[in-house]
Design an enzyme around this catalytic site. Structure first.
Site, PDB file in Angstrom:
ATOM      1  N   ASP A  91       0.807  -1.229   0.000  1.00 35.01           N
ATOM      2  CA  ASP A  91       0.000   0.000   0.000  1.00 35.01           C
ATOM      3  C   ASP A  91       0.833   1.268   0.000  1.00 35.01           C
ATOM      4  O   ASP A  91       0.379   2.318   0.427  1.00 35.01           O
ATOM      5  CB  ASP A  91      -0.915  -0.004   1.225  1.00 35.01           C
ATOM      6  N   GLU A 113      -0.408  -9.051  -1.451  1.00 30.96           N
ATOM      7  CA  GLU A 113      -0.934  -8.554  -0.177  1.00 30.96           C
ATOM      8  C   GLU A 113      -2.184  -7.709  -0.417  1.00 30.96           C
ATOM      9  O   GLU A 113      -2.340  -6.606   0.091  1.00 30.96           O
ATOM     10  CB  GLU A 113       0.106  -7.777   0.616  1.00 30.96           C
ATOM     11  N   GLU A 127      -2.469   4.845   3.346  1.00 34.20           N
ATOM     12  CA  GLU A 127      -2.367   3.441   2.966  1.00 34.20           C
ATOM     13  C   GLU A 127      -3.717   2.789   2.688  1.00 34.20           C
ATOM     14  O   GLU A 127      -3.848   1.973   1.762  1.00 34.20           O
ATOM     15  CB  GLU A 127      -1.596   2.661   4.036  1.00 34.20           C
ATOM     16  N   HIS A 197       6.554   4.358  13.567  1.00 28.50           N
ATOM     17  CA  HIS A 197       6.895   5.149  12.380  1.00 28.50           C
ATOM     18  C   HIS A 197       5.694   5.538  11.534  1.00 28.50           C
ATOM     19  O   HIS A 197       5.827   6.347  10.619  1.00 28.50           O
ATOM     20  CB  HIS A 197       7.858   4.357  11.491  1.00 28.50           C
ATOM     21  N   ARG A 199       2.589   7.197   9.733  1.00 27.61           N
ATOM     22  CA  ARG A 199       2.307   8.614   9.539  1.00 27.61           C
ATOM     23  C   ARG A 199       1.283   9.129  10.542  1.00 27.61           C
ATOM     24  O   ARG A 199       1.368  10.264  11.014  1.00 27.61           O
ATOM     25  CB  ARG A 199       1.809   8.840   8.107  1.00 27.61           C
ATOM     26  N   HIS A 229      13.555   4.922  13.346  1.00 29.06           N
ATOM     27  CA  HIS A 229      13.179   4.773  11.950  1.00 29.06           C
ATOM     28  C   HIS A 229      14.169   5.529  11.072  1.00 29.06           C
ATOM     29  O   HIS A 229      14.727   6.552  11.494  1.00 29.06           O
ATOM     30  CB  HIS A 229      11.762   5.316  11.724  1.00 29.06           C
TER      31      HIS A 229
END
Length: 368
Positions: A91, A113, A127, A197, A199, A229
């Site tokens: 994604d 996926e 995503e 990490h 967003r 990260h």
């Protein structure tokens, strides 16, 4: 028939490698497209092979939609002349850009996926929108679980759906051997391994998470290890809160094998990572997810995961409960395989070969 596999990030490379290996074993060597979203990505370092390798210069951008557009524009000439099937994973904005270009050019798309859904466009953003869009464009939908396949069926998509398992488990098995297996947790002071990490946890959302880690470290309940990260803004924000805390160890970004080793040493994991959600159950390490909802509910159903959210008191409470309640801990630490058996790559390659043969036969009938 010419296959291309597009990746832009380290997780994509890790999870696409079992697919390209399985394709090569069938004599279907794919070309690789490396978008540059993670500019230091070396596909060979993650076992990702193909020939040739096309390197784009589409480094990640603050606006993921703009990045997807840049990838689509840059990759289009390659797809127009050299591709009968494009494979993308997951994604990311790289995957979305590749899917957009394939759709515009009429190039068939395979989505590895497919079907993951949180049913909340804001969590995770972008995503959730990305994967819904990619699935709508795809001719081949490789769903890791029955749950993800059911999501695709519910949406009435036109692509072929194949339940394959998640290639993350194939990649994990390459590192640690046959699965499932128990972690190698040491009997000394409990260790809380942390990654953060996503967003949606940037900015002010990070504050309560960091304060919860300070509470846990200062209580003496566990030694806290935080894996930074590669995104420097996120890493700097974590350092601002935790760098001077004696009960906290800040670790540099870890290669896949070293990350798995750190997970196996941990007593409990606290993370917002999708990959960690897939790997922790197979290792038998209890996972508390730093999110309000997840597109990977299978780990919750298996008993290996719980949603801890991002509220300071709730995070501390969940960690404390696990580290002080032996029954609760035992219930979450039995290894399971909710995301597949480690053979997703060969299943995907077999489905692709079958699809290509049918596609070629259909073209031959049209010509005749």
């Amino acid at each position: 028939m010419r296959i291309m596999a597009l990746v832009g990030t380290r997780p994509e490379a890790i999870k696409m490698a079992p697919v390209t290996d399985a394709l090569i074993a069938r004599g279907l060597t794919p070309a690789l497209i490396v978008t540059g979203q993670h500019p230091d990505l070396d596909p060979a370092a993650y076992g990702l092979t193909g020939e040739p390798v096309h390197r784009l210069q589409c480094q990640g951008m603050p606006d993921p939609r703009a990045h997807a557009g840049l990838v689509a524009e840059t990759v289009a000439p390659l797809l127009a002349t050299n591709c009968d099937l494009l494979l993308v994973h997951g994604d990311t904005s790289s995957a979305l850009g590749g899917a957009m270009a394939a759709f515009d050019l009429g190039v068939p798309l395979g989505h590895v996926e497919a079907g993951l859904r949180s049913f909340d466009r804001a969590n995770p953003w972008p995503e959730e929108d990305n994967r819904v869009t990619i699935d709508a464009y795809a001719s081949l939908l490789f769903a890791p679980t029955d749950t993800s396949a059911a999501n695709l069926v519910r949406e009435g998509l036109s692509g072929e759906i194949h339940v394959t398992g998640n290639t993350a488990i194939d990649a994990l098995q390459r590192v640690v051997g046959p699965l499932p297996q128990r972690s190698d947790r040491r009997p000394d002071k409990p260790k809380l391994l942390v990654t953060c990490h996503r967003r949606e946890n940037w900015g002010t959302k990070l504050t309560p998470i960091a304060l919860a880690l300070l509470d846990i470290a200062r209580s003496g309940l566990a030694q806290v290890e935080v894996v930074l990260h590669p995104n420097p803004a996120m890493a700097d924000a974590v350092r601002l809160f935790l760098a001077e805390e004696p009960g906290v160890t800040l670790l540099p970004p870890l290669p896949h094998g070293e990350m798995i080793a750190a997970m196996r040493r941990a007593t409990v994991i606290l993370s917002d990572s999708g990959g960690v959600q897939e790997e922790a159950p197979a290792l038998g390490v209890p996972l508390l997810v730093l999110r309000e909802r997840t597109e990977r509910p299978e780990g919750i159903a298996s008993g290996n995961m719980r949603l801890a959210g991002t509220v300071r008191e709730e995070i501390v409470g969940e960690v404390t409960r696990l580290l002080t309640d032996a029954v609760a801990y035992a219930a979450m630490s039995s290894p399971t395989l909710p995301y597949g058996d480690g053979h997703a790559g060969p299943r995907i390659a077999a489905a692709i070969e079958d699809w290509l043969e049918r596609h070629l036969q259909a073209e031959e009938r049209l010509i005749a």
